[in-house]
Design a protein around this motif. Structure first.
Motif, short mmCIF file in Angstrom:
data_model
loop_
_atom_site.label_atom_id
_atom_site.label_comp_id
_atom_site.label_asym_id
_atom_site.label_seq_id
_atom_site.Cartn_x
_atom_site.Cartn_y
_atom_site.Cartn_z
N ALA A 108 -8.12 -4.22 0.37
CA ALA A 108 -8.62 -3.02 1.05
C ALA A 108 -7.50 -2.01 1.24
CB ALA A 108 -9.25 -3.38 2.39
N GLY A 109 -6.30 -2.49 1.56
CA GLY A 109 -5.16 -1.59 1.70
C GLY A 109 -4.82 -0.88 0.40
N LEU A 110 -4.95 -1.60 -0.71
CA LEU A 110 -4.70 -0.99 -2.02
C LEU A 110 -5.76 0.05 -2.34
CD1 LEU A 110 -3.70 -4.15 -4.12
CD2 LEU A 110 -2.23 -2.61 -2.81
N VAL A 111 -6.99 -0.25 -1.98
CA VAL A 111 -8.07 0.71 -2.20
C VAL A 111 -7.82 2.00 -1.43
CG1 VAL A 111 -10.53 1.13 -1.79
CG2 VAL A 111 -9.78 -1.05 -2.77
N GLU A 112 -7.40 1.86 -0.17
CA GLU A 112 -7.07 3.04 0.63
C GLU A 112 -5.94 3.84 -0.01
OE1 GLU A 112 -8.33 4.50 3.30
OE2 GLU A 112 -10.02 3.11 3.31
N ALA A 113 -5.02 3.13 -0.66
CA ALA A 113 -3.91 3.80 -1.33
C ALA A 113 -4.30 4.36 -2.69
CB ALA A 113 -2.75 2.82 -1.49
N GLN A 114 -5.57 4.17 -3.06
CA GLN A 114 -6.14 4.67 -4.32
C GLN A 114 -5.52 4.01 -5.54
OE1 GLN A 114 -6.33 8.96 -4.48
NE2 GLN A 114 -7.65 9.09 -2.70
N ALA B 54 0.82 -1.21 0.00
CA ALA B 54 0.00 0.00 0.00
C ALA B 54 0.86 1.26 0.00
CB ALA B 54 -0.93 -0.01 1.21
N GLU B 55 1.93 1.25 0.79
CA GLU B 55 2.84 2.40 0.82
C GLU B 55 3.50 2.61 -0.54
OE1 GLU B 55 5.51 1.50 3.97
OE2 GLU B 55 4.03 1.86 5.57
N ALA B 56 3.83 1.51 -1.21
CA ALA B 56 4.45 1.62 -2.53
C ALA B 56 3.48 2.24 -3.53
CB ALA B 56 4.89 0.23 -3.01
N VAL B 57 2.22 1.80 -3.50
CA VAL B 57 1.22 2.35 -4.41
C VAL B 57 1.04 3.85 -4.16
CG1 VAL B 57 -1.23 2.34 -5.02
CG2 VAL B 57 0.01 0.18 -4.78
N THR B 58 0.95 4.24 -2.89
CA THR B 58 0.81 5.65 -2.55
C THR B 58 1.98 6.47 -3.09
OG1 THR B 58 -0.44 5.14 -0.53
CG2 THR B 58 0.63 7.29 -0.64
N ALA B 59 3.19 5.93 -2.92
CA ALA B 59 4.38 6.66 -3.37
C ALA B 59 4.42 6.79 -4.89
CB ALA B 59 5.64 5.92 -2.87
N MET B 60 4.04 5.74 -5.60
CA MET B 60 4.07 5.81 -7.07
C MET B 60 3.00 6.75 -7.60
SD MET B 60 4.99 1.91 -8.34
CE MET B 60 3.78 1.05 -7.34
N LYS B 61 1.82 6.73 -7.00
CA LYS B 61 0.77 7.61 -7.47
C LYS B 61 1.08 9.07 -7.20
CE LYS B 61 -3.54 6.70 -7.05
NZ LYS B 61 -3.85 6.87 -8.49
N ALA B 62 1.90 9.33 -6.18
CA ALA B 62 2.24 10.71 -5.84
C ALA B 62 3.12 11.37 -6.89
CB ALA B 62 2.93 10.75 -4.48
N VAL B 63 3.80 10.57 -7.71
CA VAL B 63 4.76 11.15 -8.66
C VAL B 63 4.39 10.91 -10.12
CG1 VAL B 63 6.67 10.99 -7.01
CG2 VAL B 63 6.25 9.09 -8.60
N THR B 64 3.24 10.24 -10.38
CA THR B 64 2.85 9.95 -11.75
C THR B 64 1.42 10.39 -12.01
OG1 THR B 64 2.10 7.71 -11.20
CG2 THR B 64 4.38 7.95 -11.91
N SER B 65 1.11 10.61 -13.26
CA SER B 65 -0.26 10.93 -13.64
C SER B 65 -0.92 9.77 -14.39
CB SER B 65 -0.28 12.18 -14.53
OG SER B 65 0.46 11.97 -15.71
N ILE B 66 -0.15 8.72 -14.68
CA ILE B 66 -0.70 7.55 -15.36
C ILE B 66 -1.21 6.55 -14.31
CG2 ILE B 66 0.69 7.82 -17.44
CD1 ILE B 66 2.65 5.77 -16.34
N PRO B 67 -2.06 5.60 -14.71
CA PRO B 67 -2.59 4.64 -13.74
C PRO B 67 -1.50 3.79 -13.10
CG PRO B 67 -3.89 4.61 -15.76
CD PRO B 67 -2.68 5.44 -16.05
#
Length: 357
Positions: free
Chosen positions: A162-168, A126-139
């Protein structure tokens, strides 16, 4: 749980995709596959964050052809900062999506906290997903299993998602088998653990707004369509998933991909013939050879083009025996194709003519 908002941009979990396969889905394979389907989502091989950050050849790891789009960069890693760096580079290099590998069961990747072992550490993913989404505009998506080792409780899978969902996260691709981290080889992990498609469809029930694609044991594009309809398991009817991913089935029988645009995207364009696909590959082969490449680097992905047809074995054998040679040029492919044509004609002559017995 409150549902988070998802990117509206299309991603591979909402479409048909060709699975990432180590040593197989390189840029040459993807270019070939693109000649068969204009709309299927294509994946890179898994690339580790270490190879990208500490290597000295970004074109080798991130290079791709413009024709491959939509194409997904699959990353292997667990350090959120490193994954964010690589996700940003992936977007800069023109990838359509970033996918995190949480499904590979091999010992080599486990030792580096990569792949399926991460299912035991939902917070890290989940932390990894959050970090990647913070620096990219692609899915940003995740490819995972339904569990690991002795996990028999659906609740553990639900908590992970559920953790991934929270990480958007923008979508998930779920291989409908558990991964056994000890005692089974990667090949056995693709075949031995039983399939449980019901759990994948059940995730769609739990998270209806989350794009979910299904993977594992699907042998044809037609078979994949079953999962785009409500699915019954354990006397319960679960909703359809959003996408389908096939791997080895379409790699070994690539002409199956010619059905994708009509079956999954409603295209009215006629499927390309095998001859058209081959003709489309000739300029690419010539460029590759003129740049100093070897014929076999491309043709090894084309061995199954005539699978199931008279001459299919002749095609495979001629390329296998000749494309690796130092002096091998495009004439090797042309000769192999003429041998296929001759074999088809020979078989046609053996068939009884209409009106004869």
């Amino acid at each position: 749980m409150k549902q988070t908002e998802y990117h509206q941009a299309s991603n591979s979990a909402q479409n048909f995709s060709v699975a990432p396969m180590l040593d197989w889905t390189d840029r040459h394979c993807r270019f070939f596959h693109r000649q068969l389907s204009q709309q299927a989502w294509l994946y890179s091989e898994m690339v580790t964050t270490g190879a990208i950050i500490h290597g000295d050849n970004l074109p080798r790891f991130l290079g791709h052809n413009p024709e491959e789009v939509p194409v997904v960069l699959q990353l292997g890693g667990s350090d959120a900062k490193d994954l964010a760096t690589c996700a940003r580079l992936g977007e800069e290099w023109g990838y359509s999506e970033i996918n995190l590998n949480v499904g590979c069961p091999s010992d080599r990747v486990q030792n580096n906290m990569i792949g399926a072992c991460l299912m035991g550490y939902p917070h890290i993913v989940a932390e990894a997903v959050t970090a990647m989404k913070a620096v990219t505009s692609i899915p940003v998506t995740v490819k995972c299993r339904i569990g690991i080792d002795n996990q028999e409780d659906f609740e553990l899978l639900r908590i992970f998602i559920a953790g991934l969902v929270e990480a958007q996260v923008d979508g998930v691709v779920i291989h409908a088998r558990k991964a056994w981290l000890q005692g089974l080889s990667p090949k056995e992990n693709r075949e031995v653990p039983p399939l449980n498609y019901g759990w994948v469809h059940r995730i769609k029930t739990e998270f209806p707004e989350l794009p979910v694609a299904i993977n594992g044991g699907i042998k044809s594009p037609q078979q994949g369509l079953i999962h785009l309809k409500p699915y019954q398991a354990d006397d319960i009817i679960y909703p359809a998933v959003d996408g389908v991913m096939l791997g080895r089935a379409v790699y070994e029988q690539p002409y199956l991909l010619s059905e994708i645009d009509s079956l999954y995207y409603g295209s009215s364009q006629p499927a390309p013939s095998r001859q058209q696909v081959l003709e489309n590959m000739y300029p690419y082969l010539e460029r590759h050879l003129s740049d100093g490449g070897k014929l076999i680097q491309v043709t090894r992905h084309m061995l199954g083009l005539f699978h199931g047809l008279p001459g299919g074995r002749i095609w495979r054998r001629h390329l296998s025996q000749n494309a690796f040679k130092k002096e091998a040029g495009i004439e090797v492919v042309e000769t192999a194709y003429q041998m296929v044509v001759a074999e088809i004609a020979r078989m046609d002559e053996k068939l009884p003519k209409e009106g004869t017995s």
